[in-house]
Design a protein around this motif. Structure first.
Motif, PDB file in Angstrom:
ATOM      1  N   GLU A 115      27.382 -12.186 -83.896  1.00 14.81           N
ATOM      2  CA  GLU A 115      27.534 -13.155 -84.987  1.00 14.81           C
ATOM      3  C   GLU A 115      28.055 -12.490 -86.249  1.00 14.81           C
ATOM      4  OE1 GLU A 115      24.731 -15.858 -87.962  1.00 14.81           O
ATOM      5  OE2 GLU A 115      23.825 -14.749 -86.300  1.00 14.81           O
ATOM      6  N   LEU A 116      27.479 -11.341 -86.609  1.00 12.69           N
ATOM      7  CA  LEU A 116      27.895 -10.647 -87.829  1.00 12.69           C
ATOM      8  C   LEU A 116      29.343 -10.180 -87.739  1.00 12.69           C
ATOM      9  CD1 LEU A 116      24.663  -8.589 -88.603  1.00 12.69           C
ATOM     10  CD2 LEU A 116      25.689 -10.349 -90.073  1.00 12.69           C
ATOM     11  N   LYS A 117      29.739  -9.646 -86.587  1.00 12.16           N
ATOM     12  CA  LYS A 117      31.124  -9.185 -86.430  1.00 12.16           C
ATOM     13  C   LYS A 117      32.101 -10.345 -86.585  1.00 12.16           C
ATOM     14  CE  LYS A 117      30.905  -6.976 -82.464  1.00 12.16           C
ATOM     15  NZ  LYS A 117      31.334  -6.109 -81.327  1.00 12.16           N
ATOM     16  N   GLU A 118      31.790 -11.474 -85.987  1.00 13.83           N
ATOM     17  CA  GLU A 118      32.675 -12.631 -86.091  1.00 13.83           C
ATOM     18  C   GLU A 118      32.798 -13.104 -87.529  1.00 13.83           C
ATOM     19  OE1 GLU A 118      30.961 -15.438 -83.410  1.00 13.83           O
ATOM     20  OE2 GLU A 118      31.931 -14.575 -81.626  1.00 13.83           O
ATOM     21  N   ARG A 119      31.683 -13.145 -88.244  1.00 13.10           N
ATOM     22  CA  ARG A 119      31.712 -13.606 -89.635  1.00 13.10           C
ATOM     23  C   ARG A 119      32.456 -12.611 -90.531  1.00 13.10           C
ATOM     24  NH1 ARG A 119      25.746 -14.619 -91.398  1.00 13.10           N
ATOM     25  NH2 ARG A 119      26.794 -15.080 -93.365  1.00 13.10           N
ATOM     26  N   ILE A 120      32.247 -11.332 -90.298  1.00 12.62           N
ATOM     27  CA  ILE A 120      32.931 -10.302 -91.090  1.00 12.62           C
ATOM     28  C   ILE A 120      34.444 -10.377 -90.895  1.00 12.62           C
ATOM     29  CG2 ILE A 120      33.367  -7.807 -91.187  1.00 12.62           C
ATOM     30  CD1 ILE A 120      30.334  -7.409 -90.871  1.00 12.62           C
ATOM     31  N   LEU A 121      34.881 -10.484 -89.656  1.00  9.29           N
ATOM     32  CA  LEU A 121      36.315 -10.512 -89.382  1.00  9.29           C
ATOM     33  C   LEU A 121      36.962 -11.795 -89.881  1.00  9.29           C
ATOM     34  CD1 LEU A 121      36.434  -8.858 -85.844  1.00  9.29           C
ATOM     35  CD2 LEU A 121      36.939  -7.833 -88.076  1.00  9.29           C
ATOM     36  N   GLN A 122      36.230 -12.890 -89.834  1.00  7.33           N
ATOM     37  CA  GLN A 122      36.772 -14.136 -90.369  1.00  7.33           C
ATOM     38  C   GLN A 122      36.952 -14.041 -91.884  1.00  7.33           C
ATOM     39  OE1 GLN A 122      37.853 -17.058 -88.646  1.00  7.33           O
ATOM     40  NE2 GLN A 122      38.746 -17.225 -90.701  1.00  7.33           N
ATOM     41  N   LEU A 123      35.956 -13.492 -92.556  1.00  5.58           N
ATOM     42  CA  LEU A 123      36.056 -13.341 -94.006  1.00  5.58           C
ATOM     43  C   LEU A 123      37.155 -12.347 -94.370  1.00  5.58           C
ATOM     44  CD1 LEU A 123      34.990 -14.135 -96.754  1.00  5.58           C
ATOM     45  CD2 LEU A 123      33.235 -12.353 -96.537  1.00  5.58           C
ATOM     46  N   ALA A 124      37.308 -11.302 -93.580  1.00  6.41           N
ATOM     47  CA  ALA A 124      38.386 -10.341 -93.821  1.00  6.41           C
ATOM     48  C   ALA A 124      39.746 -11.018 -93.743  1.00  6.41           C
ATOM     49  CB  ALA A 124      38.303  -9.199 -92.800  1.00  6.41           C
ATOM     50  N   SER A 125      39.906 -11.901 -92.744  1.00 10.54           N
ATOM     51  CA  SER A 125      41.158 -12.631 -92.596  1.00 10.54           C
ATOM     52  C   SER A 125      41.373 -13.594 -93.756  1.00 10.54           C
ATOM     53  CB  SER A 125      41.152 -13.396 -91.270  1.00 10.54           C
ATOM     54  OG  SER A 125      42.311 -14.190 -91.131  1.00 10.54           O
ATOM     55  N   ASP A 126      40.316 -14.300 -94.139  1.00 10.68           N
ATOM     56  CA  ASP A 126      40.410 -15.283 -95.232  1.00 10.68           C
ATOM     57  C   ASP A 126      40.796 -14.636 -96.556  1.00 10.68           C
ATOM     58  OD1 ASP A 126      39.670 -17.231 -93.427  1.00 10.68           O
ATOM     59  OD2 ASP A 126      37.571 -17.314 -94.075  1.00 10.68           O
ATOM     60  N   THR A 127      40.395 -13.382 -96.759  1.00 14.33           N
ATOM     61  CA  THR A 127      40.637 -12.702 -98.037  1.00 14.33           C
ATOM     62  C   THR A 127      41.812 -11.724 -97.982  1.00 14.33           C
ATOM     63  OG1 THR A 127      39.042 -10.955 -97.473  1.00 14.33           O
ATOM     64  CG2 THR A 127      38.200 -12.877 -98.683  1.00 14.33           C
ATOM     65  N   LYS A 128      42.566 -11.755 -96.882  1.00 15.32           N
ATOM     66  CA  LYS A 128      43.740 -10.876 -96.737  1.00 15.32           C
ATOM     67  C   LYS A 128      43.374  -9.411 -96.956  1.00 15.32           C
ATOM     68  CE  LYS A 128      47.066 -14.451 -98.059  1.00 15.32           C
ATOM     69  NZ  LYS A 128      48.173 -14.843 -98.967  1.00 15.32           N
ATOM     70  N   ARG A 129      42.444  -8.950 -96.131  1.00 18.72           N
ATOM     71  CA  ARG A 129      41.956  -7.566 -96.159  1.00 18.72           C
ATOM     72  C   ARG A 129      41.139  -7.263 -97.411  1.00 18.72           C
ATOM     73  NH1 ARG A 129      47.310  -4.909 -93.637  1.00 18.72           N
ATOM     74  NH2 ARG A 129      48.128  -5.157 -95.733  1.00 18.72           N
ATOM     75  N   GLY A 130      40.772  -8.291 -98.186  1.00 21.54           N
ATOM     76  CA  GLY A 130      40.046  -8.084 -99.421  1.00 21.54           C
ATOM     77  C   GLY A 130      40.924  -8.212-100.643  1.00 21.54           C
ATOM     78  N   LEU A 131      42.223  -8.377-100.439  1.00 26.05           N
ATOM     79  CA  LEU A 131      43.184  -8.424-101.541  1.00 26.05           C
ATOM     80  C   LEU A 131      42.927  -9.599-102.477  1.00 26.05           C
ATOM     81  CD1 LEU A 131      45.754  -7.091-102.707  1.00 26.05           C
ATOM     82  CD2 LEU A 131      47.091  -8.668-101.304  1.00 26.05           C
ATOM     83  N   VAL A 132      42.522 -10.759-101.928  1.00 22.89           N
ATOM     84  CA  VAL A 132      42.317 -11.946-102.756  1.00 22.89           C
ATOM     85  C   VAL A 132      40.855 -12.371-102.757  1.00 22.89           C
ATOM     86  CG1 VAL A 132      44.681 -12.757-102.416  1.00 22.89           C
ATOM     87  CG2 VAL A 132      42.903 -13.507-100.827  1.00 22.89           C
ATOM     88  N   ALA A 133      39.947 -11.463-102.431  1.00 17.44           N
ATOM     89  CA  ALA A 133      38.523 -11.808-102.365  1.00 17.44           C
ATOM     90  C   ALA A 133      37.968 -12.156-103.743  1.00 17.44           C
ATOM     91  CB  ALA A 133      37.737 -10.651-101.765  1.00 17.44           C
ATOM     92  N   THR A 134      37.220 -13.252-103.802  1.00 21.04           N
ATOM     93  CA  THR A 134      36.512 -13.590-105.030  1.00 21.04           C
ATOM     94  C   THR A 134      35.268 -12.718-105.137  1.00 21.04           C
ATOM     95  OG1 THR A 134      35.138 -15.272-103.963  1.00 21.04           O
ATOM     96  CG2 THR A 134      37.296 -15.976-104.821  1.00 21.04           C
ATOM     97  N   GLU A 135      34.609 -12.761-106.277  1.00 16.53           N
ATOM     98  CA  GLU A 135      33.384 -11.979-106.447  1.00 16.53           C
ATOM     99  C   GLU A 135      32.325 -12.408-105.439  1.00 16.53           C
ATOM    100  OE1 GLU A 135      30.036 -10.843-109.862  1.00 16.53           O
ATOM    101  OE2 GLU A 135      31.868 -11.926-110.411  1.00 16.53           O
ATOM    102  N   GLU A 136      32.236 -13.713-105.207  1.00 14.40           N
ATOM    103  CA  GLU A 136      31.253 -14.231-104.249  1.00 14.40           C
ATOM    104  C   GLU A 136      31.576 -13.771-102.829  1.00 14.40           C
ATOM    105  OE1 GLU A 136      32.828 -16.041-106.514  1.00 14.40           O
ATOM    106  OE2 GLU A 136      31.147 -16.431-107.897  1.00 14.40           O
ATOM    107  N   GLN A 137      32.859 -13.791-102.464  1.00 15.93           N
ATOM    108  CA  GLN A 137      33.256 -13.344-101.126  1.00 15.93           C
ATOM    109  C   GLN A 137      33.021 -11.845-100.953  1.00 15.93           C
ATOM    110  OE1 GLN A 137      37.280 -14.919-101.352  1.00 15.93           O
ATOM    111  NE2 GLN A 137      36.856 -16.370 -99.684  1.00 15.93           N
ATOM    112  N   ALA A 138      33.284 -11.078-102.000  1.00 13.13           N
ATOM    113  CA  ALA A 138      33.057  -9.632-101.939  1.00 13.13           C
ATOM    114  C   ALA A 138      31.575  -9.327-101.751  1.00 13.13           C
ATOM    115  CB  ALA A 138      33.583  -8.965-103.209  1.00 13.13           C
ATOM    116  N   GLU A 139      30.713 -10.073-102.436  1.00 10.95           N
ATOM    117  CA  GLU A 139      29.270  -9.878-102.289  1.00 10.95           C
ATOM    118  C   GLU A 139      28.797 -10.294-100.903  1.00 10.95           C
ATOM    119  OE1 GLU A 139      27.314 -11.910-105.447  1.00 10.95           O
ATOM    120  OE2 GLU A 139      27.901 -10.446-106.976  1.00 10.95           O
TER     121      GLU A 139
END
Length: 244
Positions: free
Chosen positions: A79-103
């Motif tokens: 479950e954690l791996k799937e959620r981490i990789l989905q968030l990584a994709s949503d934030t373009k490797r972290g490039l556009v991550a919001t503060e909430e997404q980074a946390e």
């Protein structure tokens, strides 16, 4: 003959890489340490609650406690791996991550580390650390190219434990062209999960440069399985990679 423009671009690139190396060489900020402690406490509390719920559901069925626990760990890890990789994709490797997404990523990252299935991933002879790894997420602004030249396509790290070497490769979009860039490194294990990193040589297109002796860093491998690797740098940056 290499043009002055290209040499100028190469020099700028080396300065940028120097900053990137420096990002692995200073201690984490007090704010990062405070957040890490908070995430660790939260992860411990939520994990205890999840275990209690899982055992409450399955132990009455007669499943041995060890098997029930292992099943819960496997389920939680997936479950954690799937959620981490989905968030990584949503934030373009972290490039556009919001503060909430980074946390949120920091929180899930710390939780997955607790389920690391590989003891001593660097020195374990059965480790699957060697190979090509695709960078999915990082908090390093310099690696992401924030405020600088855009990274085009995948960012790849090759690790070869038998030769204790590594190589990072990427394509950087400069003003007039996309130029491949790489840096090769020498690894010196400190213990089973930490290695010193000595940067050896940079390559920018057709041009190669030896790295100064001061270009060094530290890398911790905090989670490793057949699909995903988590790492931490000594500046406090985190890295999520998947096997290619």
């Amino acid at each position: 003959m290499i043009s002055l423009c290209f040499l100028s671009t190469a020099l700028c690139s080396i300065i940028a890489v120097r900053h990137e190396v420096a990002a692995f060489s200073s201690p984490p900020s007090p704010l990062a340490t405070t957040r890490a402690n908070h995430w660790s406490a939260a992860a411990s509390s939520s994990s205890s609650t999840a275990i209690n719920l899982f055992f409450g559901a399955y132990l009455p069925l007669g499943i041995p406690p060890a098997l029930a626990y292992n099943a819960w760990v496997d389920s939680r890890r997936k479950e954690l791996k799937e959620r981490i990789l989905q968030l990584a994709s949503d934030t373009k490797r972290g490039l556009v991550a919001t503060e909430e997404q980074a946390e949120e990523m920091q929180d899930m990252f710390a939780k997955l580390e607790k389920f690391n299935p590989t003891v001593n991933p660097i020195t374990n002879k059965y480790s699957t650390l060697s190979g090509d790894w695709l960078l999915e997420y990082t908090t390093s602004d310099s690696i992401l190219g924030k405020g600088g030249f855009e990274r085009v396509g995948p960012i790849v790290q090759n690790i070869d434990i038998p030769t204790l070497s590594a190589k990072n490769s990427e394509v950087v979009k400069y003003v007039f062209a996309n130029v491949p860039r790489s840096v090769s490194s020498e690894l010196t294990p400190v213990n089973g999960k930490r290695t010193d990193v000595k940067f050896k040589r940079f390559e920018l297109g057709p041009v190669g440069f030896d790295a100064p002796d001061s270009f060094r860093g530290i890398l911790d491998i905090t989670y490793l399985d057949d699909e995903v690797r988590l790492s931490r740098g000594d500046k406090g940056n985190i890295f999520v990679l998947t096997r290619m």
